[in-house]
Design a protein around this motif. Structure first.
Motif, PDB file in Angstrom:
ATOM      1  N   SER A  67     -21.330 -72.583  24.449  1.00  0.00           N
ATOM      2  CA  SER A  67     -22.477 -71.447  24.426  1.00  0.00           C
ATOM      3  C   SER A  67     -23.267 -72.043  25.482  1.00  0.00           C
ATOM      4  O   SER A  67     -24.038 -71.284  26.226  1.00  0.00           O
ATOM      5  N   SER A  68     -23.712 -73.288  24.969  1.00  0.00           N
ATOM      6  CA  SER A  68     -24.849 -73.841  26.261  1.00  0.00           C
ATOM      7  C   SER A  68     -24.360 -73.758  27.573  1.00  0.00           C
ATOM      8  O   SER A  68     -25.218 -73.346  28.637  1.00  0.00           O
ATOM      9  N   ASN A  69     -23.062 -74.028  27.908  1.00  0.00           N
ATOM     10  CA  ASN A  69     -22.449 -74.018  29.245  1.00  0.00           C
ATOM     11  C   ASN A  69     -22.669 -72.545  29.614  1.00  0.00           C
ATOM     12  O   ASN A  69     -22.885 -72.399  30.867  1.00  0.00           O
ATOM     13  N   LEU A  70     -22.231 -71.769  28.828  1.00  0.00           N
ATOM     14  CA  LEU A  70     -22.244 -70.038  29.444  1.00  0.00           C
ATOM     15  C   LEU A  70     -23.781 -69.886  29.698  1.00  0.00           C
ATOM     16  O   LEU A  70     -24.109 -68.931  30.517  1.00  0.00           O
ATOM     17  N   ARG A  71     -24.486 -70.195  28.826  1.00  0.00           N
ATOM     18  CA  ARG A  71     -26.097 -69.767  29.070  1.00  0.00           C
ATOM     19  C   ARG A  71     -26.494 -70.199  30.393  1.00  0.00           C
ATOM     20  O   ARG A  71     -27.058 -69.509  31.121  1.00  0.00           O
ATOM     21  N   ARG A  72     -26.148 -71.621  30.648  1.00  0.00           N
ATOM     22  CA  ARG A  72     -26.677 -72.405  31.875  1.00  0.00           C
ATOM     23  C   ARG A  72     -25.670 -71.357  33.174  1.00  0.00           C
ATOM     24  O   ARG A  72     -26.419 -71.195  34.169  1.00  0.00           O
ATOM     25  N   MET A  73     -24.435 -71.082  33.098  1.00  0.00           N
ATOM     26  CA  MET A  73     -23.754 -70.170  34.152  1.00  0.00           C
ATOM     27  C   MET A  73     -24.600 -68.887  34.259  1.00  0.00           C
ATOM     28  O   MET A  73     -24.626 -68.511  35.372  1.00  0.00           O
TER      29      MET A  73
ATOM     30  N   ASP B  95     -27.624 -68.197  33.533  1.00  0.00           N
ATOM     31  CA  ASP B  95     -28.891 -68.326  34.167  1.00  0.00           C
ATOM     32  C   ASP B  95     -28.874 -68.670  35.816  1.00  0.00           C
ATOM     33  O   ASP B  95     -29.521 -67.912  36.554  1.00  0.00           O
ATOM     34  N   LYS B  96     -27.577 -69.229  36.358  1.00  0.00           N
ATOM     35  CA  LYS B  96     -27.378 -69.381  37.505  1.00  0.00           C
ATOM     36  C   LYS B  96     -27.041 -68.242  38.300  1.00  0.00           C
ATOM     37  O   LYS B  96     -27.616 -67.956  39.471  1.00  0.00           O
ATOM     38  N   PHE B  97     -26.357 -67.307  37.809  1.00  0.00           N
ATOM     39  CA  PHE B  97     -25.558 -66.134  38.262  1.00  0.00           C
ATOM     40  C   PHE B  97     -26.800 -65.188  38.336  1.00  0.00           C
ATOM     41  O   PHE B  97     -27.054 -64.622  39.582  1.00  0.00           O
ATOM     42  N   LEU B  98     -27.707 -65.149  37.491  1.00  0.00           N
ATOM     43  CA  LEU B  98     -28.953 -63.976  37.579  1.00  0.00           C
ATOM     44  C   LEU B  98     -29.752 -64.677  38.649  1.00  0.00           C
ATOM     45  O   LEU B  98     -30.535 -64.058  39.200  1.00  0.00           O
ATOM     46  N   SER B  99     -29.996 -65.928  38.711  1.00  0.00           N
ATOM     47  CA  SER B  99     -30.897 -66.575  39.821  1.00  0.00           C
ATOM     48  C   SER B  99     -30.381 -66.206  41.165  1.00  0.00           C
ATOM     49  O   SER B  99     -31.156 -65.908  42.193  1.00  0.00           O
ATOM     50  N   VAL B 100     -29.028 -66.375  41.271  1.00  0.00           N
ATOM     51  CA  VAL B 100     -28.630 -65.936  42.632  1.00  0.00           C
ATOM     52  C   VAL B 100     -28.620 -64.339  42.712  1.00  0.00           C
ATOM     53  O   VAL B 100     -28.913 -63.955  43.832  1.00  0.00           O
ATOM     54  N   LEU B 101     -28.428 -63.685  41.637  1.00  0.00           N
ATOM     55  CA  LEU B 101     -28.568 -62.058  41.994  1.00  0.00           C
ATOM     56  C   LEU B 101     -29.989 -61.975  42.311  1.00  0.00           C
ATOM     57  O   LEU B 101     -30.299 -60.916  43.360  1.00  0.00           O
ATOM     58  N   ILE B 102     -31.097 -62.476  41.783  1.00  0.00           N
ATOM     59  CA  ILE B 102     -32.404 -62.315  42.152  1.00  0.00           C
ATOM     60  C   ILE B 102     -32.866 -62.396  43.466  1.00  0.00           C
ATOM     61  O   ILE B 102     -33.564 -61.729  43.991  1.00  0.00           O
TER      62      ILE B 102
END
Length: 151
Positions: A134-140, A142-149
């Motif tokens: 779950s922690s790994n999924l949250r981190r991924m 966050d990275k995905f949203l950061s790239v989209l933004i």
């Protein structure tokens, strides 16, 4: 037999008590691999659950366009191969040593016997696995949203 205190440094095992660590230590095998050595390929049968004692492992997958895509590079304390055991299927990715690496292997059959024989240990094991995944999924995410933004 592996020293139980060495296992305590593993993300999956850090919250386990001495009794549980002792049971796991009895079934763990130590594996050493050199940089560039492949542990498994896509579609290989699983040997078990891998815990990284030292070194780095790259997990990758062949993309539809024929290029090999790195999914993650894992270091000391991390684990991999869990989905092949839990889902009872072949590997869907490749695992390769990025540097000389020391691993602990919990063999598939031994893992299955251990969790079948000790419900409390199984519950602790799977709880730790869910928390880490779950922690790994949250981190991924966050990275995905950061790239989209930023796009």
């Amino acid at each position: 037999m592996i020293d139980a205190q060495m296992l305590k440094k593993q993300i999956l095992l850090q919250d386990m008590d001495e009794y549980e660590l002792g049971k796991i230590a009895k079934i763990v095998e130590k594996v050493s691999i050199k940089q560039g050595e492949v542990l498994f390929q896509e579609e290989d049968d699983t040997r078990g659950l891998w815990l990284i004692h030292s070194g780095k492992i790259q997990i990758s997958k062949m993309a539809a366009d024929g290029w090999r895509q790195t999914l993650v590079v894992l270091g000391e304390g991390h684990f991999f191969g869990e989905l092949a055991i839990v889902e009872k299927r072949k590997h869907v990715s490749k695992a390769e040593a990025m540097e000389d690496t020391e691993l602990f292997l919990i063999p598939k059959e031994s893992f299955e016997e251990l969790v079948a024989d000790d419900c409390a240990l199984a519950m602790d094991f799977f709880k730790s696995m869910v928390v880490a995944l779950s922690s790994n999924l949250r981190r991924m995410n966050d990275k995905f949203l950061s790239v989209l933004i930023s796009y």
